[in-house]
Design a protein around this motif. Structure first.
Motif, PDB file in Angstrom:
ATOM      1  N   GLU A  83     -32.609  -7.485 -12.127  1.00 25.45           N
ATOM      2  CA  GLU A  83     -32.967  -8.545 -13.386  1.00 25.45           C
ATOM      3  C   GLU A  83     -34.083  -8.188 -13.975  1.00 25.45           C
ATOM      4  O   GLU A  83     -35.252  -7.233 -13.695  1.00 25.45           O
ATOM      5  CB  GLU A  83     -33.281  -9.937 -12.695  1.00 25.45           C
ATOM      6  CG  GLU A  83     -33.435 -10.920 -13.812  1.00 25.45           C
ATOM      7  CD  GLU A  83     -33.828 -12.265 -13.488  1.00 25.45           C
ATOM      8  OE1 GLU A  83     -34.313 -13.040 -14.121  1.00 25.45           O
ATOM      9  OE2 GLU A  83     -33.119 -12.750 -12.196  1.00 25.45           O
ATOM     10  N   GLY A  84     -33.835  -7.795 -15.377  1.00 29.38           N
ATOM     11  CA  GLY A  84     -34.589  -7.369 -16.530  1.00 29.38           C
ATOM     12  C   GLY A  84     -34.945  -6.032 -16.735  1.00 29.38           C
ATOM     13  O   GLY A  84     -35.358  -5.426 -17.386  1.00 29.38           O
ATOM     14  N   GLN A  86     -32.834  -1.704 -16.855  1.00 36.69           N
ATOM     15  CA  GLN A  86     -31.359  -1.322 -17.171  1.00 36.69           C
ATOM     16  C   GLN A  86     -31.377   0.102 -16.248  1.00 36.69           C
ATOM     17  O   GLN A  86     -32.348   0.655 -15.768  1.00 36.69           O
ATOM     18  CB  GLN A  86     -31.381  -0.680 -18.521  1.00 36.69           C
ATOM     19  CG  GLN A  86     -30.242   0.269 -18.615  1.00 36.69           C
ATOM     20  CD  GLN A  86     -30.117   0.586 -20.317  1.00 36.69           C
ATOM     21  OE1 GLN A  86     -30.289  -0.327 -21.308  1.00 36.69           O
ATOM     22  NE2 GLN A  86     -30.183   1.921 -20.560  1.00 36.69           N
ATOM     23  N   GLN A 103     -27.506  -3.618 -18.116  1.00 33.42           N
ATOM     24  CA  GLN A 103     -28.526  -4.238 -18.418  1.00 33.42           C
ATOM     25  C   GLN A 103     -28.506  -5.677 -17.590  1.00 33.42           C
ATOM     26  O   GLN A 103     -27.574  -6.460 -17.996  1.00 33.42           O
ATOM     27  CB  GLN A 103     -28.775  -4.527 -19.831  1.00 33.42           C
ATOM     28  CG  GLN A 103     -30.040  -5.268 -20.224  1.00 33.42           C
ATOM     29  CD  GLN A 103     -31.382  -4.571 -20.058  1.00 33.42           C
ATOM     30  OE1 GLN A 103     -31.523  -3.150 -20.546  1.00 33.42           O
ATOM     31  NE2 GLN A 103     -32.422  -5.310 -19.305  1.00 33.42           N
ATOM     32  N   THR A 104     -29.208  -6.125 -16.786  1.00 35.97           N
ATOM     33  CA  THR A 104     -28.982  -7.211 -15.929  1.00 35.97           C
ATOM     34  C   THR A 104     -29.906  -8.228 -16.391  1.00 35.97           C
ATOM     35  O   THR A 104     -31.055  -7.965 -16.377  1.00 35.97           O
ATOM     36  CB  THR A 104     -29.345  -7.085 -14.682  1.00 35.97           C
ATOM     37  OG1 THR A 104     -28.416  -5.933 -13.967  1.00 35.97           O
ATOM     38  CG2 THR A 104     -29.213  -8.219 -13.416  1.00 35.97           C
ATOM     39  N   SER A 105     -29.274  -9.309 -16.954  1.00 39.62           N
ATOM     40  CA  SER A 105     -29.884 -10.500 -17.572  1.00 39.62           C
ATOM     41  C   SER A 105     -30.369 -11.607 -16.608  1.00 39.62           C
ATOM     42  O   SER A 105     -31.303 -12.311 -16.569  1.00 39.62           O
ATOM     43  CB  SER A 105     -29.223 -10.871 -18.866  1.00 39.62           C
ATOM     44  OG  SER A 105     -27.964 -11.651 -18.117  1.00 39.62           O
ATOM     45  N   ALA A 106     -29.380 -11.663 -15.398  1.00 34.99           N
ATOM     46  CA  ALA A 106     -29.870 -12.649 -14.517  1.00 34.99           C
ATOM     47  C   ALA A 106     -29.366 -12.237 -12.904  1.00 34.99           C
ATOM     48  O   ALA A 106     -28.220 -11.680 -13.081  1.00 34.99           O
ATOM     49  CB  ALA A 106     -29.330 -14.074 -14.640  1.00 34.99           C
ATOM     50  N   ARG A 121     -25.493 -11.758 -14.083  1.00 32.73           N
ATOM     51  CA  ARG A 121     -25.118 -11.813 -15.436  1.00 32.73           C
ATOM     52  C   ARG A 121     -25.659 -10.237 -15.957  1.00 32.73           C
ATOM     53  O   ARG A 121     -26.769 -10.046 -15.799  1.00 32.73           O
ATOM     54  CB  ARG A 121     -25.471 -12.933 -16.340  1.00 32.73           C
ATOM     55  CG  ARG A 121     -24.746 -14.124 -15.878  1.00 32.73           C
ATOM     56  CD  ARG A 121     -24.712 -15.231 -16.958  1.00 32.73           C
ATOM     57  NE  ARG A 121     -26.245 -15.638 -17.231  1.00 32.73           N
ATOM     58  CZ  ARG A 121     -26.732 -16.643 -16.382  1.00 32.73           C
ATOM     59  NH1 ARG A 121     -26.390 -17.104 -15.233  1.00 32.73           N
ATOM     60  NH2 ARG A 121     -28.090 -16.928 -16.823  1.00 32.73           N
ATOM     61  N   TYR A 122     -24.657  -9.661 -16.513  1.00 31.06           N
ATOM     62  CA  TYR A 122     -25.190  -8.527 -17.002  1.00 31.06           C
ATOM     63  C   TYR A 122     -24.434  -8.041 -18.362  1.00 31.06           C
ATOM     64  O   TYR A 122     -23.291  -8.379 -18.665  1.00 31.06           O
ATOM     65  CB  TYR A 122     -25.144  -7.316 -16.194  1.00 31.06           C
ATOM     66  CG  TYR A 122     -23.690  -7.010 -15.622  1.00 31.06           C
ATOM     67  CD1 TYR A 122     -22.990  -5.913 -16.096  1.00 31.06           C
ATOM     68  CD2 TYR A 122     -23.090  -7.812 -14.649  1.00 31.06           C
ATOM     69  CE1 TYR A 122     -21.707  -5.622 -15.781  1.00 31.06           C
ATOM     70  CE2 TYR A 122     -21.895  -7.593 -14.041  1.00 31.06           C
ATOM     71  CZ  TYR A 122     -20.961  -6.653 -14.582  1.00 31.06           C
ATOM     72  OH  TYR A 122     -19.705  -6.408 -14.321  1.00 31.06           O
ATOM     73  N   SER A 123     -24.959  -6.789 -19.033  1.00 30.37           N
ATOM     74  CA  SER A 123     -24.078  -6.387 -20.296  1.00 30.37           C
ATOM     75  C   SER A 123     -24.042  -4.988 -19.781  1.00 30.37           C
ATOM     76  O   SER A 123     -24.670  -4.260 -18.895  1.00 30.37           O
ATOM     77  CB  SER A 123     -24.801  -6.480 -21.597  1.00 30.37           C
ATOM     78  OG  SER A 123     -26.113  -5.849 -21.414  1.00 30.37           O
ATOM     79  N   ARG A 133     -20.293  -8.235 -22.276  1.00 32.95           N
ATOM     80  CA  ARG A 133     -21.101  -9.028 -21.292  1.00 32.95           C
ATOM     81  C   ARG A 133     -20.207  -9.546 -20.182  1.00 32.95           C
ATOM     82  O   ARG A 133     -19.107  -9.877 -20.538  1.00 32.95           O
ATOM     83  CB  ARG A 133     -22.025 -10.235 -22.031  1.00 32.95           C
ATOM     84  CG  ARG A 133     -22.877  -9.675 -23.044  1.00 32.95           C
ATOM     85  CD  ARG A 133     -23.527 -10.989 -23.901  1.00 32.95           C
ATOM     86  NE  ARG A 133     -22.431 -11.695 -24.459  1.00 32.95           N
ATOM     87  CZ  ARG A 133     -22.081 -12.916 -24.234  1.00 32.95           C
ATOM     88  NH1 ARG A 133     -23.100 -13.633 -23.359  1.00 32.95           N
ATOM     89  NH2 ARG A 133     -21.378 -13.634 -24.701  1.00 32.95           N
ATOM     90  N   SER A 135     -20.141 -11.274 -16.142  1.00 32.80           N
ATOM     91  CA  SER A 135     -20.886 -12.212 -15.082  1.00 32.80           C
ATOM     92  C   SER A 135     -19.766 -12.164 -13.873  1.00 32.80           C
ATOM     93  O   SER A 135     -18.555 -12.097 -14.016  1.00 32.80           O
ATOM     94  CB  SER A 135     -21.162 -13.683 -15.397  1.00 32.80           C
ATOM     95  OG  SER A 135     -19.944 -14.172 -15.586  1.00 32.80           O
TER      96      SER A 135
END
Length: 144
Positions: A83-84, A86, A103-106, A121-123, A133, A135
């Motif tokens: 998370e947060g 890359q 790039q992990t957002s969650a 969740r990631y892009s 994106r 998930s």
């Protein structure tokens, strides 16, 4: 600590989002194993023709704040989720290797020897160009 592979049922839902388009969703229910390790947990299952990766073994290793997804067989890849942050990985295809930025957002999970839920969740950027994106949610149910 004794390593034990526990039989589990995995309920996997993956979604891919592209600009202004409804998400493309894939759902899979499959059998797998949950392995307890000193440094975390490992989930393993066989891909099917439904995912287009038949003949591939998929493994999620959960260690601390990081999840590593490895695929071996007809598809070979490794993706690291944190998370947060890359991470850049190589993705092997029959046509050659691609550089993939994740790039992990969650990243959330409550997995234990009883099962639980893993959500990421990631892009994804291929050769440094964002392609969408994604998930996935994996619900793990221990078999009795």
């Amino acid at each position: 600590m004794r390593r034990e592979k526990l039989p589990v049922t995995l309920f996997i839902r993956g979604e891919q989002y592209f600009d202004d388009v409804d998400p493309d969703a894939t759902e899979l229910v499959t059998e797998g194993t949950l392995e307890l390790m000193e440094e975390g947990l490992r989930l393993t299952y066989q891909e099917t023709s439904l995912t287009g990766m038949e003949g591939t073994t998929t493994t999620f290793e959960i260690t601390g704040p990081q999840v590593t997804l490895r695929r071996a067989g007809t598809v070979n890849s490794q993706m690291v989720f944190e998370e947060g942050r890359q991470h850049t990985s190589l993705y092997e295809t029959p046509y050659g290797e691609l550089s993939v930025d994740i790039q992990t957002s969650a990243l959330r999970h409550n997995l234990s020897d009883r099962g639980g839920l893993l959500e990421i969740r990631y892009s994804i950027a291929v050769e440094h160009t964002v392609t969408g994106r994604n998930s996935f949610k994996i619900r793990v149910k221990r078999k009795n």
